[in-house]
Design a protein around this motif. Sequence first.
Motif, PDB file in Angstrom:
ATOM      1  N   PHE A 129      33.886  55.774 -34.790  1.00 39.64           N
ATOM      2  CA  PHE A 129      33.985  54.717 -33.791  1.00 39.64           C
ATOM      3  C   PHE A 129      33.511  53.356 -34.299  1.00 39.64           C
ATOM      4  N   THR A 130      32.830  53.321 -35.449  1.00 40.68           N
ATOM      5  CA  THR A 130      32.342  52.061 -35.981  1.00 40.68           C
ATOM      6  C   THR A 130      32.121  52.172 -37.485  1.00 40.68           C
ATOM      7  N   ARG A 131      32.187  51.044 -38.187  1.00 42.11           N
ATOM      8  CA  ARG A 131      31.812  50.985 -39.595  1.00 42.11           C
ATOM      9  C   ARG A 131      30.392  50.446 -39.743  1.00 42.11           C
ATOM     10  N   PHE A 132      29.795  50.011 -38.642  1.00 42.83           N
ATOM     11  CA  PHE A 132      28.470  49.397 -38.681  1.00 42.83           C
ATOM     12  C   PHE A 132      27.494  50.267 -37.879  1.00 42.83           C
ATOM     13  N   GLU A 133      26.612  49.652 -37.121  1.00 37.10           N
ATOM     14  CA  GLU A 133      25.713  50.328 -36.172  1.00 37.10           C
ATOM     15  C   GLU A 133      24.687  51.250 -36.829  1.00 37.10           C
ATOM     16  N   GLY A 134      24.390  51.075 -38.119  1.00 39.37           N
ATOM     17  CA  GLY A 134      23.383  51.920 -38.746  1.00 39.37           C
ATOM     18  C   GLY A 134      22.014  51.759 -38.131  1.00 39.37           C
ATOM     19  N   ASP A 135      21.629  50.508 -37.806  1.00 41.11           N
ATOM     20  CA  ASP A 135      20.326  50.276 -37.193  1.00 41.11           C
ATOM     21  C   ASP A 135      20.261  50.863 -35.791  1.00 41.11           C
ATOM     22  N   SER A 136      21.350  50.724 -35.032  1.00 42.39           N
ATOM     23  CA  SER A 136      21.391  51.260 -33.675  1.00 42.39           C
ATOM     24  C   SER A 136      21.302  52.786 -33.679  1.00 42.39           C
ATOM     25  N   TYR A 137      22.105  53.421 -34.522  1.00 45.36           N
ATOM     26  CA  TYR A 137      22.129  54.876 -34.570  1.00 45.36           C
ATOM     27  C   TYR A 137      20.774  55.441 -34.994  1.00 45.36           C
ATOM     28  N   CYS A 138      20.253  54.959 -36.100  1.00 46.67           N
ATOM     29  CA  CYS A 138      18.980  55.488 -36.618  1.00 46.67           C
ATOM     30  C   CYS A 138      17.816  55.110 -35.717  1.00 46.67           C
ATOM     31  N   GLY A 139      17.838  53.884 -35.193  1.00 49.46           N
ATOM     32  CA  GLY A 139      16.756  53.448 -34.320  1.00 49.46           C
ATOM     33  C   GLY A 139      16.678  54.271 -33.046  1.00 49.46           C
ATOM     34  N   HIS A 140      17.779  54.384 -32.329  1.00 47.35           N
ATOM     35  CA  HIS A 140      17.773  55.135 -31.075  1.00 47.35           C
ATOM     36  C   HIS A 140      17.525  56.628 -31.312  1.00 47.35           C
ATOM     37  N   GLY A 141      18.141  57.171 -32.365  1.00 48.04           N
ATOM     38  CA  GLY A 141      17.960  58.600 -32.622  1.00 48.04           C
ATOM     39  C   GLY A 141      16.514  58.959 -32.913  1.00 48.04           C
ATOM     40  N   CYS A 142      15.879  58.234 -33.824  1.00 48.87           N
ATOM     41  CA  CYS A 142      14.477  58.529 -34.161  1.00 48.87           C
ATOM     42  C   CYS A 142      13.547  58.196 -33.004  1.00 48.87           C
ATOM     43  N   HIS A 143      13.878  57.155 -32.253  1.00 50.68           N
ATOM     44  CA  HIS A 143      13.063  56.786 -31.093  1.00 50.68           C
ATOM     45  C   HIS A 143      13.090  57.883 -30.037  1.00 50.68           C
ATOM     46  N   MET A 144      14.239  58.474 -29.788  1.00 56.09           N
ATOM     47  CA  MET A 144      14.345  59.532 -28.777  1.00 56.09           C
ATOM     48  C   MET A 144      13.458  60.727 -29.107  1.00 56.09           C
ATOM     49  N   ILE A 145      13.185  60.925 -30.393  1.00 54.63           N
ATOM     50  CA  ILE A 145      12.377  62.075 -30.811  1.00 54.63           C
ATOM     51  C   ILE A 145      10.893  61.754 -30.844  1.00 54.63           C
ATOM     52  N   ALA A 146      10.524  60.604 -31.418  1.00 54.74           N
ATOM     53  CA  ALA A 146       9.099  60.358 -31.678  1.00 54.74           C
ATOM     54  C   ALA A 146       8.621  58.955 -31.335  1.00 54.74           C
ATOM     55  N   GLY A 147       9.411  58.173 -30.626  1.00 57.07           N
ATOM     56  CA  GLY A 147       8.959  56.856 -30.220  1.00 57.07           C
ATOM     57  C   GLY A 147       8.948  55.852 -31.365  1.00 57.07           C
ATOM     58  N   SER A 148       8.572  54.611 -31.024  1.00 55.92           N
ATOM     59  CA  SER A 148       8.630  53.510 -31.971  1.00 55.92           C
ATOM     60  C   SER A 148       7.320  52.729 -31.987  1.00 55.92           C
ATOM     61  N   ALA A 149       7.111  52.015 -33.078  1.00 60.11           N
ATOM     62  CA  ALA A 149       5.997  51.068 -33.180  1.00 60.11           C
ATOM     63  C   ALA A 149       6.568  49.721 -33.584  1.00 60.11           C
ATOM     64  N   PHE A 150       5.961  48.651 -33.062  1.00 63.42           N
ATOM     65  CA  PHE A 150       6.377  47.303 -33.445  1.00 63.42           C
ATOM     66  C   PHE A 150       5.223  46.593 -34.119  1.00 63.42           C
ATOM     67  N   VAL A 151       5.521  45.978 -35.253  1.00 59.49           N
ATOM     68  CA  VAL A 151       4.535  45.220 -36.022  1.00 59.49           C
ATOM     69  C   VAL A 151       4.868  43.742 -35.844  1.00 59.49           C
ATOM     70  N   ASP A 152       3.978  43.013 -35.182  1.00 61.64           N
ATOM     71  CA  ASP A 152       4.237  41.615 -34.883  1.00 61.64           C
ATOM     72  C   ASP A 152       3.847  40.720 -36.070  1.00 61.64           C
ATOM     73  N   GLN A 153       4.502  40.983 -37.185  1.00 65.65           N
ATOM     74  CA  GLN A 153       4.365  40.157 -38.378  1.00 65.65           C
ATOM     75  C   GLN A 153       5.759  39.953 -38.968  1.00 65.65           C
ATOM     76  N   MET A 154       6.015  38.732 -39.443  1.00 68.26           N
ATOM     77  CA  MET A 154       7.325  38.437 -40.027  1.00 68.26           C
ATOM     78  C   MET A 154       7.313  38.938 -41.469  1.00 68.26           C
ATOM     79  N   LEU A 155       7.966  40.097 -41.693  1.00 68.04           N
ATOM     80  CA  LEU A 155       7.889  40.783 -42.983  1.00 68.04           C
ATOM     81  C   LEU A 155       9.225  40.874 -43.704  1.00 68.04           C
ATOM     82  N   SER A 156      10.307  40.426 -43.068  1.00 67.86           N
ATOM     83  CA  SER A 156      11.614  40.454 -43.730  1.00 67.86           C
ATOM     84  C   SER A 156      12.467  39.307 -43.214  1.00 67.86           C
ATOM     85  N   TRP A 157      13.512  39.024 -43.968  1.00 68.78           N
ATOM     86  CA  TRP A 157      14.394  37.901 -43.663  1.00 68.78           C
ATOM     87  C   TRP A 157      15.829  38.375 -43.482  1.00 68.78           C
TER      88      TRP A 157
END
Length: 321
Positions: free
Chosen positions: A203-231
């Motif tokens: 259904f898509t050639r992209f969406e890697g961040d969406s797929y991996c983010g939502h999938g791993c989040h559904m299992i074990a939740g997420s953490a956010f680091v409020d530091q600018m570490l990438s561009w």
Amino acid sequence: MNGISPRVSVIVTHYNYARYIAEALQSVRQQSIDDWEIIIVDDCSDVGEFALVERIVAEMGDNRIKLVRNSSNLGQISAIFEGVDQAKGDFISLLDPDDRYESTFLETMLAAFLNPRQMIGVAACEMGIFHDRYGVLSLHSTSFRYHAVMEGRYDETTTSQLLNGFSAYIPSWKQGWHWVATSGMMFRRAILDLIRPSKPVTFTRFEGDSYCGHGCHMIAGSAFVDQMLSWRRVHDNNTAKNPVLIFEYQNKLKPEFANSLGDSMLLAAEAILSTTKLSSAAKANLMPSISAHIGHQGILTLTQRSESARDIIWACAVGGT
């Protein structure tokens, strides 16, 4: 490098972006820790593009960088898991070939996972945005800090960052987009293995961040680091974004915009319920989180298209495991 295997595997999925990739690779080589490897998965780029990547890797002469090539174009999600197959690290970070890391990205994101408080499946950091011609556009890609200040939670988030290695934990049942883009995310390998697609991604050639983010989040939740570490680089050749549009809301106004977020979440849920690496009881325990994200219609769709998912959903419906 400590021990036999690197702690972090950086996966770079590449398709005809050779002119940018040297800068991305160099940003990993300049990290504050050296316990890493890079897996470049070329997704069947044009011959000239792949040859240039080969030359760049050869000139760097770093045996921590591995280049593999798909025989056909599989799309970003499948290419990521091709990289996972090659990876040795316990943690997986993703880096788009046109983006770059700050020098403390790997060290700081690892600290979020190795925190003393909470098991997490995915961590994300703040990302800056820059343009090839116009330079730095923003030091923020999210409104996390703004909301923390406006809601009186800023002291809480800064204290959490000091004590726990992350600014906020988001439980697995909480809906929404809790991350940034591909190059601001890191995953626990053991969790990522559980969401390997159970069927080809069409259904898509992209969406890697969406797929991996939502999938791993559904299992074990997420953490956010409020530091600018990438561009995140904005340029005239972005595949998923128009170069003059920066924010997702603006991008949705484009006539050709196709939102496949629901499809990626549904595929991730199907992968979780189809994997043989989780027991039926473990899958049943994850059903409240999965249901929160895909809703009743998504549950119904899964019962119609996946026998494995249907068995788990039915067992939960009648009170079994």
